[in-house]
Enzyme design. Sequence first.
Site, short mmCIF file in Angstrom:
data_model
loop_
_atom_site.label_atom_id
_atom_site.label_comp_id
_atom_site.label_asym_id
_atom_site.label_seq_id
_atom_site.Cartn_x
_atom_site.Cartn_y
_atom_site.Cartn_z
CG ASN A 197 20.15 57.27 68.45
OD1 ASN A 197 20.52 58.00 67.55
ND2 ASN A 197 19.93 55.98 68.29
CG HIS A 198 20.07 63.59 71.62
ND1 HIS A 198 20.99 64.06 72.52
CD2 HIS A 198 20.42 64.10 70.42
CE1 HIS A 198 21.86 64.83 71.90
NE2 HIS A 198 21.54 64.87 70.62
CG ASN A 199 16.04 58.99 77.12
OD1 ASN A 199 15.08 58.54 76.51
ND2 ASN A 199 16.18 58.87 78.42
CE1 TYR A 200 11.15 58.10 71.46
CE2 TYR A 200 13.34 57.92 70.52
CZ TYR A 200 12.09 57.37 70.77
OH TYR A 200 11.80 56.12 70.32
#
Length: 150
Positions: free
Chosen positions: A63-66
């Site tokens: 997952n992208h690091n938000y």
Amino acid sequence: MRSVKSHYGGVYISGGSYKTSLSSKTELGLNPNFNGMTIKGNGRVVFGDNFHSGEGCLILTSNHNYNGNALPYDETNIDKDVIIGNNVWFGDRVIVMGGVKIGDGCIIQAGAVVVKDIPDLGIAGGNPAQVFKYRDKEHYYSLLEKGLFH
């Protein structure tokens, strides 16, 4: 199959228009049967023995690091493994998110989105997937003891 990290024995991947794409961090047990599986991300995916999938299944291990240094997300990824037990069956279009463990003997209903662990013998469905029933324990272990696998 050259991109798979490890596998034992034969592998069944259906032909036709079904897409099966396994990552280099994929580990397969005995007798896996894929009818359309895509694995994306950098996390490890382990399939137990006698896994079966329907069409259009997807496992996402990154997952992208938000919470990083940019919006809506930064350039880093968060990688999480997926562990799938023995004798598990996915219906069509199941999605599994990283960090999930699916226990032995589970059935995941078509269209389910699995975001948390599913215990042994659980039958789960929905978005997010919830266990709504369990396999008959005596029946399951009787078939397992007799070595009756599809």
